[in-house]
Design a protein around this motif. Structure first.
Motif, PDB file in Angstrom:
ATOM      1  N   GLN A 131       0.896  -1.144   0.574  1.00  0.00           N
ATOM      2  CA  GLN A 131      -0.028  -0.389   0.040  1.00  0.00           C
ATOM      3  C   GLN A 131       0.844   1.234  -0.018  1.00  0.00           C
ATOM      4  N   ASN A 132       2.249   1.490   0.836  1.00  0.00           N
ATOM      5  CA  ASN A 132       2.975   2.589   0.673  1.00  0.00           C
ATOM      6  C   ASN A 132       3.574   3.048  -0.702  1.00  0.00           C
ATOM      7  N   LEU A 161       1.115   4.388  -2.909  1.00  0.00           N
ATOM      8  CA  LEU A 161       0.925   5.948  -2.232  1.00  0.00           C
ATOM      9  C   LEU A 161       1.979   6.442  -3.066  1.00  0.00           C
ATOM     10  N   SER A 211      -6.845   8.505  -8.670  1.00  0.00           N
ATOM     11  CA  SER A 211      -7.438   7.440  -7.431  1.00  0.00           C
ATOM     12  C   SER A 211      -8.332   6.967  -8.727  1.00  0.00           C
TER      13      SER A 211
END
Length: 343
Positions: free
Chosen positions: A110-111, A114, A219
């Motif tokens: 997830q990092n 991002l 997104s």
């Protein structure tokens, strides 16, 4: 977890009877109802009269030795239960550690996503051009609206709000361009570069063990807002290989059953749709499926399957999957273009 431990053993204890030493045999085991049982076998007594003083002394010695034996046995049981409890705790800690490692890997992924998105936004922000559009709360909904209001420089970045102010998704950064007099909206991602597929151990074609996650500049909700308000969206996909089996994943996580240039549900590539697939067939029946050029899978001929994906309900592509790339001569490359939307 509870354990019932019964130490099964045979032992002898000695006691003195007159001028000689005799033995008492003792052993333990399970009864029919699962309980621990201790049995003591007494030697023949040299004293014929049980009521004599010597007999009482012998019995007292036996009782004391039996008590000592039981105390030692109980100590062994307590130690065993303690060890079993310790092992249970170790097993529990190992499970907790495995869960923590799994959570750590998920957080790392997830990092990474991002960070990629942040890097893309920072890069785009530096090149973003926002002309004077009047009311700052009235952000254009598309590149076409930007062009109508004030025009723009081709291949520049602008801020748009596809579903209007104060509702839905937040404003987003997109690239605007003009193709044959039509202003189009382009949305990039992290997988536009030509990428090699060659990973040892990824042999199962059906598993598609190799995967490449596609992360857009914006997104998925923002991208879908652009798709929904556009008349046409498309994304070019290309594989170049000598063997691999490949597919892609839709915006909502479904495995797509067609490749660029073919229709949804066809299970084909562009050449399969038009009946122009090439390549030597190596199927046991001697007939080829004719679905894709890469179906030849002969390890000798590199083939390309490419085309535009244009079914709006499936776009954008969120993942690329490949299988059957384990042999020394099996590899491939994939390329995925920007999402292009028309007003």
């Amino acid at each position: 977890m509870k354990f019932i431990v019964c130490l099964t053993f045979f032992t002898t204890v000695g006691f003195t009877s007159g001028q000689s030493t005799q033995e008492v045999r003792a052993h333990s085991g399970y009864t029919q109802d699962g309980q621990c049982s201790y049995t003591f076998v007494l030697p023949p007594s040299s004293v014929q009269q049980c009521g004599s003083g010597q007999g009482e002394v012998e019995l007292q010695q036996i009782r004391e030795q039996a008590r000592a034996f039981i105390m030692v046995t109980r100590a062994y049981v307590r130690i065993s239960l303690t060890l079993l409890s310790f092992l249970d705790n170790i097993q529990w800690l190992a499970l907790q550690m495995r869960d923590l490692q799994s959570n750590y890997q998920e957080l790392r992924q997830q990092n990474d996503v991002l960070e990629q998105r942040l890097s893309a936004l920072e890069k785009n922000t530096k090149n973003t051009t926002q002309p004077d559009l009047g009311d700052e709360n009235n952000i254009p909904s598309s590149c076409a609206e930007v062009a109508q209001r004030s025009g723009f420089n081709n291949e520049s970045f602008y801020v748009i709000d596809p579903d209007g102010p104060d509702r839905g998704v937040l404003p987003m950064v997109v690239q605007c361009d003009v193709v044959e007099g039509t202003a189009i909206t382009l949305i990039g991602h992290n997988s536009e570069a030509r990428t090699r597929v060659k990973v040892t151990g990824y042999e199962d074609p059906a598993a598609g063990t190799y995967s490449k996650n596609v992360t857009c500049w914006d997104s998925i909700e923002q991208v879908r807002a652009v798709v929904n308000q556009s008349s046409l969206c498309k994304q070019h996909i290309k594989s170049y290989s000598d063997k691999p089996v490949s597919w892609w994943v839709t915006w909502d996580g479904r495995q797509a059953d067609y490749w660029g240039g073919a229709s949804p549900g066809s299970g084909k590539c562009a050449c399969g749709q038009s009946g122009t697939c090439t390549g030597r067939c190596i199927s046991p029946t001697g007939t080829c499926s004719g679905r894709c050029n890469c179906d030849a899978n002969d390890g000798r001929t590199w083939s390309e399957d490419s085309g535009f994906l244009s079914h709006k309900d499936d776009l954008p592509v969120t993942q690329l999957r490949f299988g059957d790339t384990n042999d020394w001569d099996e590899e491939g490359y994939h390329t995925l273009g920007k999402l292009i939307c028309y007003p």
